[in-house]
Structures are given as C-alpha cells and as structure tokens.
Design an enzyme around this catalytic site. Structure first.
Site, PDB file in Angstrom:
ATOM      1  N   GLU A 258       0.822  -1.214   0.000  1.00  0.00           N
ATOM      2  CA  GLU A 258       0.000   0.000   0.000  1.00  0.00           C
ATOM      3  C   GLU A 258       0.860   1.269   0.000  1.00  0.00           C
ATOM      4  O   GLU A 258       0.628   2.184   0.790  1.00  0.00           O
ATOM      5  CB  GLU A 258      -0.969  -0.001   1.187  1.00  0.00           C
ATOM      6  N   ASP A 331      -8.267  -9.092   3.699  1.00  0.00           N
ATOM      7  CA  ASP A 331      -8.074  -8.001   4.655  1.00  0.00           C
ATOM      8  C   ASP A 331      -9.128  -7.954   5.752  1.00  0.00           C
ATOM      9  O   ASP A 331     -10.024  -7.107   5.695  1.00  0.00           O
ATOM     10  CB  ASP A 331      -8.066  -6.667   3.892  1.00  0.00           C
ATOM     11  N   GLU A 359     -12.675  -2.521  12.077  1.00  0.00           N
ATOM     12  CA  GLU A 359     -12.645  -1.747  10.837  1.00  0.00           C
ATOM     13  C   GLU A 359     -13.781  -2.140   9.896  1.00  0.00           C
ATOM     14  O   GLU A 359     -14.426  -1.282   9.304  1.00  0.00           O
ATOM     15  CB  GLU A 359     -11.289  -1.945  10.147  1.00  0.00           C
TER      16      GLU A 359
HETATM   17  O1  GCW Z   1      -7.047  -3.020   6.610  1.00  0.00           O
HETATM   18  C1  GCW Z   1      -6.273  -2.164   5.827  1.00  0.00           C
HETATM   19  C2  GCW Z   1      -6.576  -0.821   6.363  1.00  0.00           C
HETATM   20  C3  GCW Z   1      -5.409   0.115   6.415  1.00  0.00           C
HETATM   21  C4  GCW Z   1      -4.239  -0.612   7.061  1.00  0.00           C
HETATM   22  C5  GCW Z   1      -3.882  -1.815   6.196  1.00  0.00           C
HETATM   23  C6  GCW Z   1      -2.780  -2.646   6.826  1.00  0.00           C
HETATM   24  C7  GCW Z   1      -2.575   0.258   8.531  1.00  0.00           C
HETATM   25  O2  GCW Z   1      -7.650  -0.249   5.652  1.00  0.00           O
HETATM   26  O3  GCW Z   1      -5.801   1.225   7.170  1.00  0.00           O
HETATM   27  O4  GCW Z   1      -3.132   0.210   7.251  1.00  0.00           O
HETATM   28  O5  GCW Z   1      -4.995  -2.643   6.040  1.00  0.00           O
HETATM   29  O6  GCW Z   1      -3.110  -3.599   7.513  1.00  0.00           O
HETATM   30  O7  GCW Z   1      -1.631  -2.352   6.618  1.00  0.00           O
END
Ligand code: GCW
Length: 673
Positions: A258, A331, A359
C-alpha cells in the site's frame, strides 16, 4: 440514587467502563507471602491484597520453583498457592486465581501460554490520531507534545495492568504505516517512558519502522538493505534504541505494501530487508515481525499475492524473523477462509495477525464479539502435515518448532473513558489476550468469563444467570454471524463503502480507480451470477491450499457454503443445500442478519434491571443504531444485486424500507448520528 449509594455503601463507583473487567469489588482480608520484594512481585502482592474474594483471613503463598511441566511464564495455582518458574508466571497466576474467584471456575491446575509473544499492534500516529481507531485518540502519542505527565503514566499503568491480567506481553506503540520520525531521539524518549511503566507488568515495547527511515530521517541517499551506509545507520539507531530501552522487543515492518517503501524498491527481496534488520537486532535478542500484507494492482486476484510472494522465500529468513500474516488472504473481512500462508512454510516462523479494532465489523457502533471469528481461524485445519495441522498448531511452534512464535492483534484502544468506544468491544480486547494465552479456550467460555467480570454483581442469584448471563452470552455468540449475514454473507467480501469502511458500497467504482480497491472486483455480480471464481479454471487460488481443501473448495458442491462466493461465481438460480436458489438464499441471510440485531435489542432491553443505567443506555443507543445500519446494509446490497438477478425478494420477507438511490446518495453512514 444518591440516597441509595449513601445508605448502601455497596454500590460501586460510576460504571463508566473504565475499570474494564477488573472492577473493584469489596475485598476480604488476606495475608500474602512473597519470595522477595521486587517490582513484578509487588504488583502481584498488591493485587491479591486489594482484590481477594476467597475466604477471609487466609494466607496465600507465591512460590518460585523449577518445574518442567510449567513452561516459560506459565503457572500452577490452587486455592492458597501460586507457583511458577518465573516472576511473571507468578503475576499471571495471580490474575488467574483472582479471576476464578469471581467466575466460580475451579482454582486448580497448570496453565501454560500457547504463544511466547502475545502482542497488541497499535496503529497510533505520532500526531495522536489512530488509523482505524474508533475510541478516541491515542493513549501514547499527543501531537508534538512529548512531555510525560503523571496522568499519562497513570493511564499507561492501567493499560499495562489490563493487558497483564489477560497475559498480553507486548505492545507495538505505533502504526505500521510508520512515520520515519518515530525513530527520532525525541520520540524514542517517550517510547522509553512508556516502556518504563509497562515493564513491571511484563510488557515489552516494540516499534513499527518505516523502511526508508535511513533516507527520510537519516538523510542518506538510499535505503537499500545491502548498502553498507544503510546497514551502519540501522546499527547506530538500534544501538540508541537499546541504550534507552534495554529490553526492547524489536521492529514491526510493513514494506512494499500500500505505497510503503521496502526492499523491492532497490531490487531486493522481503528476506533481504528483514534479514538486514534481524542481524542487527540479534545481539540484543530482538526480533523482526515482517508483514505479509502485500498485493499488487496488476494481479488478477489479490487473494493470491501474499502466498505467491512469500512461499518461495521459505528458508531464506533468519530465525529471529517472524512473518506476520492476517487471518484471511484479503483483509480482515467479516468472514474469510484462513490465509493459505498458514501451512505453507516449513522453515519460517509465521504469526497470525487479528484485527481487534472493528474496521470492517461495525466500528465501535456495533456489538460484534469477534472471538468466534478468531476461534474459527485458529481451529481451521491447514493439513500442512496431515490432519490436525490447525492454524493454531502451525503457528505456535508445535508442528515446526522455530526459535520464536507469536500472535498479534490490532488494538481497539483509545482515550475514550471506556477505552474501546463500545462497552462490548472491551470483550474483544479481553478475548484476544485470553486466546493468545490459550488458543484452545472456546469463545463461549471467554464470553462467559468476561460477562461475569464486567457485569457481575455481588450476591447475584440464579436469576442473574438465567435472565442476564445466558441471554447476553447468546447475543454475543450470535453477533459475529449476524454481522456477516447483514453485511457480507456466503463468502462475499470487500463490498463495504469506500474510505470509512462502514456500511454497504457494492456499487462503488469511480473511473480510473484501481480495480482491486473497488467492490465490483470482488463480487463480480452480473446478469449471469455473482461471486469470485478462484477455482482451478478461475484464478486458481484454491491451489494454494493443501489437499483435501484444494479439491473441497474447488467444487461448488463440496465448498462450505459460508465460503461459496469467495471461491465461486455462480448463477442466481444455483441450488443451495437449503433447496432455495442462490438469490433467495442471499435475501434470506441479509434479512436474517437484520432480524438478529432486532433480537439483540430485545435481549438487552429485557436485561435492563441487571445493568447500571449508564452502561445500559449506552449499549441500548448503539443497538438502535446497529439495527438502522443493518437495514441500510441489507436494502443497499439486495437492491443493488437485484438489478442483476432480476428476481423478486421472496415475498414472505420484509420489504426494503429505503430506495437504492437514497442509500447511494447518503452521507457516509459512519458519521455520528
Ligand atoms: O485493513 C487495511 C486498512 C489500512 C491498514 C492496512 C494494513 C494500517 O484499511 O488502514 O493500514 O490494512 O493492515 O496495513
């Protein structure tokens, strides 16, 4: 109320939730014998004296022994004796004994930790904000203001105590999207102050580090892990860290993920990057937790990426590197199959990463007890070394004994008085600790303990059990499945609204957006059907699982229906095991989820007389909101998918109450209403 509390003297302080599961009860007098005075044992003695609920005027003994049946910081307890090989073992035994006095569980036996390192990952930024935090600002960092106040220390101590009481022994103090400035001498000074408070409670401090720190903080031209200047920079920095925090735990790294920098920026591998740090940390006994959360816009199936990149590196990592893997391949979705990286590597330590902060499961607005989800993951069989190679066993060192093993949870803690925003979200913090200590505990047992500790009342009769404990426990146990049902049933995933990750967004796909960041990439709904084809004739992600799972997931008939649309693209009239067609089943599940939350409202309202008014109203309000938002999820998803299925919502089900256009034009659902 005032009169009552003056008269009774029994009514506890305001139940604002700040005391968590450690609510002060009127204690009985007790004598405690401790082997020696020191910071750790002094805490144990104090806890026993201030919280003893056993027989009055007994003597309880803390004893350091040497017993092979007790592992690392494990312990043996009986009603008046706590034995352990280490001082921390005595502290953990103390908390267990006191807990059992309150829950009524038998006070006898040995308990050993499942994982050596049981760690909270805080996604806290130096400016005090928290990525995906829903309970206020950071308890550690306050925008630029690095002064350490007495109230900071008090809060950190309360935090440390809560962690120690459930066996958590590590805290990563900052976000994995790490600011390079975190390693500045000033910030390290604050990390040292935190470490000093946490230490007597057995909690080691770790930091997330930005891979480009040598450039962005150190002013070097490169962060190439094989470059001598870069290595020298990390050596010097690490030395500084250990000069301030001698028992520092190590680094957590999110690299080439990311947009974060990483070794691949210099043509190096994840192993090159991790090993460079591991070699430097080794003399200090530090570890590197290297995250496997990687994916690439170019790949046809994001779910395959982590395995594709990391599996070939098996055997290339140093023994003080642990690869940190999210429970699912995408995720932290409400439901994912376990990541195939569990069970893939034989010469590399792998640790699970769970997300305690909600989240994708309702932020702190929704009551969702996450332990059933973690239990599901830990008990999943990877078949790595035949039947019984569960995720728990391939990560805790039982199948491949590496030097280190660990488990991490992304914390849900902030400055809110009750720490976690929703009172019931405290249960997720509690449950993570309990499972990290003993991954064989059932989520139901953990809920039972937590309710007794958090809402229990002195002198509660059988009524309390049948009218409060049991129904509330049932509600907690159902809550995760309810959330799956009203948001992403049957293996659907990543169809949440953009940015805030709260509420439905299956339609969200702005032009020029990376497809793997848009929900249609994941649900693939069209007139022919719905679901992501990961079978052998699709993306072939199934091949990353060992047999018999690969074949089981590959065939729609044998694929567990909870993962059906994760692995298959199926026609709307596909026949489900219930006899219904897929479209109807989907409608039933969305409807079921909504009705489950309505049921939670009833359960909670009925429990009113057993809860203090403050916590009752807080939870009641949130359940109302959860119901409204579940309705939006259900209506939004069904009306959107109906455009493709072109079938009616079964007539016996409640009709939608919103229009799709209205939902699509709504302000983000996560805004406080
Ligand atoms: O779940 C996603 C999130 C990001 C997060 C990323 C990760 C810290 O939306 O906010 O960043 O994964 O786990 O690195």
């Amino acid at each position: 109320m005032l009169v009552l509390s003056l008269l009774g003297g029994l009514i506890a302080e305001a139940e604002d939730g700040h005391q968590l599961w450690l609510r002060k009860q009127k204690e009985q007098p007790v004598t405690v014998l401790s082997p020696l005075p020191n910071p750790v044992l002094d805490i144990a003695v104090k806890e026993l004296k201030e919280n003893w609920q056993g027989e009055a005027n007994t003597t309880v003994k803390l004893e350091l022994i040497s017993d092979k049946r007790i592992k690392t910081d494990g312990f043996r307890i009986s009603r008046q004796l706590i034995q352990a090989n280490t001082q921390l073992g005595l502290l953990y035994g103390t908390y267990e004994l006191l807990r059992r006095q309150q829950t009524g569980d038998p006070i006898v036996g040995i308990s050993n930790p499942a994982y050596q390192r049981r760690i909270l990952n805080h996604w806290d930024n130096p400016n005090g904000s928290i990525e995906r935090g829903y309970a206020g600002k950071s308890i550690f960092w306050r925008n630029k203001d690095l002064t350490v106040t007495a109230s900071d220390r008090k809060l950190w101590e309360e935090y440390a105590r809560a962690n120690a009481s459930v066996g958590i022994n590590g805290s990563v103090l900052n976000n994995v999207n790490a600011s390079p400035g975190m390693l500045s001498t000033e910030n390290l000074g604050r990390a040292k102050a935190i470490a000093d408070v946490l230490r007597p409670y057995g909690i080691q401090v770790y930091l997330s580090v930005n891979f480009a720190s040598p450039v962005r903080l150190g002013g070097l031209k490169s962060a190439d892990p094989l470059n001598a200047d870069v290595i020298a920079w990390w050596k010097k920095k690490t030395k500084e860290v250990y000069s301030m925090i001698p028992d520092f735990g190590g680094f957590l790294v999110k690299a080439n993920s990311e947009g974060q920098p990483g070794p691949q920026d210099f043509g190096r591998t994840h192993a090159d990057g991790a090993n460079m740090m591991a070699d430097i940390l080794k003399p200090y006994k530090g570890i590197v937790m290297w995250r496997a959360f990687v994916y690439d816009a170019k790949d046809k199936d994001r779910a395959r990426l982590a395995y594709t990149e990391f599996k070939p590196l098996d055997g290339k990592f140093r023994d003080n590197v642990i690869v940190q893997v999210k429970n699912g391949p995408i995720d932290f979705q409400p439901r994912e199959p376990f990541s195939p990286l569990f069970g893939a590597m034989k010469k590399t330590a792998v640790m699970p990463e769970f997300q305690i902060t909600q989240e994708y499961l309702g932020h702190s607005y929704q009551l969702v007890y996450l332990a059933p989800m973690w239990e599901e993951c830990l008990k999943s069989d990877t078949y790595q070394e035949g039947k019984g190679s569960t995720v728990a066993r391939v990560t805790d060192g039982s199948i491949f004994a590496g030097k280190y093993n660990a488990i991490a949870g992304v914390a849900n803690i902030g400055l809110d008085t009750n720490w976690t925003g929703h009172h019931f979200a405290q249960a997720n913090w509690y449950a993570f600790g309990r499972l990290a200590w003993d991954h064989q505990l059932s989520s139901e047992k953990i809920a039972d303990e937590w309710i007794k500790l958090t809402f229990g009342r002195a002198g509660a009769g059988p009524d309390w059990k049948s009218k409060f404990l049991n129904p509330v426990k049932d509600m907690m146990m159902e809550s995760r499945e309810a959330c799956v049902n009203y948001s992403m049933p049957l293996g659907l995933h990543h169809i949440f609204s953009a940015d805030d990750h709260y509420g439905p967004g299956p339609w969200w796909a702005p032009e020029n957006m990376r497809p793997d960041w848009t929900p249609p990439y994941y649900h693939q709904a069209d007139s022919t059907g719905i679901g992501f084809d990961r079978t052998k004739t699709g993306s072939n992600a199934v091949s990353q699982y060992h047999e018999p799972l690969c074949s089981r997931f590959n065939a729609a008939e044998t694929c567990p229906e909870v993962y059906l649309l994760w692995f298959h693209h199926l026609p709307w009239d596909y026949k489900m095991k219930s006899g219904k067609i897929l479209w109807d089943e989907l409608c039933y599940l969305y409807d079921k989820g909504l009705n489950e939350v309505r049921g939670f409202q009833k359960t909670w309202d009925k429990a009113e007389e057993y809860v203090d008014a403050e916590r009752f109203l807080h939870v009641q309000r949130r359940l109302k909101r959860q119901t409204r938002d579940a309705q939006v999820y259900k209506d939004g998803c069904l009306l959107y998918f109906q455009q493709f299925s072109r079938r009616p919502i079964p007539f016996e089900l409640e009709r939608p109450v919103y229009n799709l256009d209205f939902i699509r034009s709504m302000k983000p659902l996560s805004i406080n209403r």
